[in-house]
Design an enzyme around this catalytic site. Structure first.
Site, PDB file in Angstrom:
ATOM      1  N   GLY A   1       0.819  -1.214   0.000  1.00 28.49           N
ATOM      2  CA  GLY A   1       0.000   0.000   0.000  1.00 28.49           C
ATOM      3  C   GLY A   1       0.845   1.253   0.000  1.00 28.49           C
ATOM      4  CG  ASN A   2      -0.366   4.634  -1.576  1.00 29.33           C
ATOM      5  OD1 ASN A   2      -1.072   5.479  -1.038  1.00 29.33           O
ATOM      6  ND2 ASN A   2      -0.778   3.932  -2.625  1.00 29.33           N
ATOM      7  CD1 TRP A   3       3.979   6.247   3.539  1.00 30.61           C
ATOM      8  CD2 TRP A   3       2.560   5.833   5.214  1.00 30.61           C
ATOM      9  NE1 TRP A   3       4.619   5.444   4.445  1.00 30.61           N
ATOM     10  CE2 TRP A   3       3.778   5.187   5.487  1.00 30.61           C
ATOM     11  CE3 TRP A   3       1.520   5.718   6.138  1.00 30.61           C
ATOM     12  CZ2 TRP A   3       3.979   4.421   6.629  1.00 30.61           C
ATOM     13  CZ3 TRP A   3       1.720   4.959   7.280  1.00 30.61           C
ATOM     14  CH2 TRP A   3       2.931   4.325   7.513  1.00 30.61           C
ATOM     15  CB  SER A   4      -2.668   8.255  -0.539  1.00 26.74           C
ATOM     16  OG  SER A   4      -3.683   9.190  -0.829  1.00 26.74           O
TER      17      SER A   4
ATOM     18  CB  ALA B   1      -1.454   7.325  -3.995  1.00 29.48           C
TER      19      ALA B   1
END
Ligand code: C5P
Length: 398
Positions: A207-210, A274
């Site tokens: 995943g990512n931090w968005s 994102a």
């Protein structure tokens, strides 16, 4: 500022006690004007005590003050919630058979209707026509939320939560007379927000931090400007904004499917999400176990580029497509390259790092246009950035 809170005769009137509280506690002077039938649900004593102002439902009280003219003229915002089918109909034809409908005729400030009713009533052609009339005259008519209705039934027709209604009111009050310009009225806007998750197995993902905040701010501000918004939310933790159709997705492939489907009727698509460039080539159906031996490398497969697919599939002439890009290096050079690669009309280049972009309330961006334009939006609240992005989109709409 002065707010008239118009309350219609719907069971959701009780939620407006909380809305009233939020308005008064943020310093606004609120006159509650219920319809006579609304008092069946919440009595005048409650409204008077919570607002600290007199409450009447008819122009025949305090006639020497000509309240039906004065209240409308003095208001900075008229917020009607719950707006019933009957109230929308009376407002659409311009009746003035009680104090609230009279106020609606004398008000020259922004007017918001937050409808709440059963799905059948909301979907009836008569209600659709009334909503279209009111929107055509510059009123903000929020889409109702979907969910549990009064009885056991569910569907579109719920009044959005008070905190979300309050956000709409706050935004319109902050926009002042600019809120009268409903420059996204009649437009369908698709916004993606959040960050995709690509599953490795039933419990793990890449995943990512968005946080989704910039995308949500875009959805919320578009509603305040009269737009019909579909928000494709990937793994966000934020409450559904009032008046927005929220579609939830997890992975890039799901986001792509929903974005392409929603884009069919969209005047603009803003891809603030994102999206993972890669996903695990294979998803294990069972949890990957620790074996004691060296772990297998994770093999990745490339995700399709959704923006490029949207550009290639652009079915509506003049549809404006906006991509986002996070950059740490040379914003301008990298941004120009990315814009050319994506083929979108605009690219919003986010500067990441130094406390900017991820999960913050502020943002600072550079917006590049395929027409060669270059607009720097200095550090500001994500809502302000969102409004400026819509300004650039509106200028490009046919
Ligand atoms: O190439 P990059 O991932 O930096 O581009 C970011 C922009 O492209 C964002 O608007 C994002 O939503 C979109 N994107 C996409 N499909 C992908 C990856 C990113 O549409 N597979």
């Amino acid at each position: 500022m002065r707010v008239v809170l118009g309350v219609g005769a719907g069971i959701a009137a009780y939620k407006c006690c909380e809305l009233l509280r939020l308005l008064t506690e943020s310093g606004h002077r609120v006159r509650v004007v219920p319809t006579p039938a609304a008092l069946e649900f919440v009595g005048a004593a409650t409204w008077a005590a919570l607002s600290g102002e007199p409450v009447s439902v008819t122009p025949w009280e305090d006639v020497h003050e000509v309240p039906h003219v004065r209240l409308g003229q003095e208001a900075d915002l008229v917020f009607v919630a719950p707006a019933t089918a009957d109230l929308l109909a009376r407002a659409a034809v311009g009746m003035s058979d009680d104090l609230l409908t009279a106020v609606l005729l004398t008000a020259r400030c922004p007017v918001v209707f937050a409808p709440a009713m059963h799905t059948e009533m909301w979907e009836h052609p008569a209600t659709r026509a009334n909503v279209a009339t009111l929107r055509g005259r510059g009123a903000v008519v929020l889409e109702p939320a979907s969910g549990r209705l009064t009885g056991r039934d569910t569907g579109p027709g719920r009044l959005p939560e008070p905190a979300e209604l309050f956000s709409v009111a706050r935004r319109l009050l902050a926009r002042g007379t600019r809120a009268l310009i409903q420059d996204l009225a009649g437009r369908h806007l698709v916004v993606s927000a959040g960050g995709t998750r690509e599953e490795l197995d039933p419990v793990r993902y890449l995943g990512n931090w968005s946080s989704g905040r910039q995308g949500y701010a875009l959805a919320e501000t578009a509603v305040s400007r009269g737009g019909q918004v579909t928000l494709i939310a990937a793994n966000t933790d934020l409450p559904d904004p009032a008046g927005v159709k929220v579609v939830r997705v997890r992975s890039a492939l799901q986001l792509r499917e929903e974005a392409l489907a929603a884009a069919d009727t969209a005047d603009a698509v803003v891809m603030a999400a994102a999206v993972a460039d890669y996903r695990p080539a294979a998803r294990s159906d069972s949890k990957i176990k620790k074996t004691g031996a060296a772990p297998d490398p994770v093999v990745l497969a490339e995700n399709p580029d959704i923006v490029r697919d949207l550009v290639a599939a652009r079915r509506r002439p003049g549809q404006v497509i906006v991509a986002f890009g996070a950059e740490t290096g040379d914003l301008l050079a990298n941004g120009r390259q990315k814009l050319a690669r994506k083929g979108s009309d605009l690219l919003v280049v986010n500067k990441v790092g130094n406390g900017l972009a991820f999960g913050t309330a502020d943002n600072e961006v550079l917006v590049l246009g395929a027409d060669g334009s270059e607009v720097m939006l200095p550090r500001a609240a994500k809502e302000e950035i969102a409004d400026s992005i819509w300004d650039l989109v509106v200028a490009r709409l046919p």
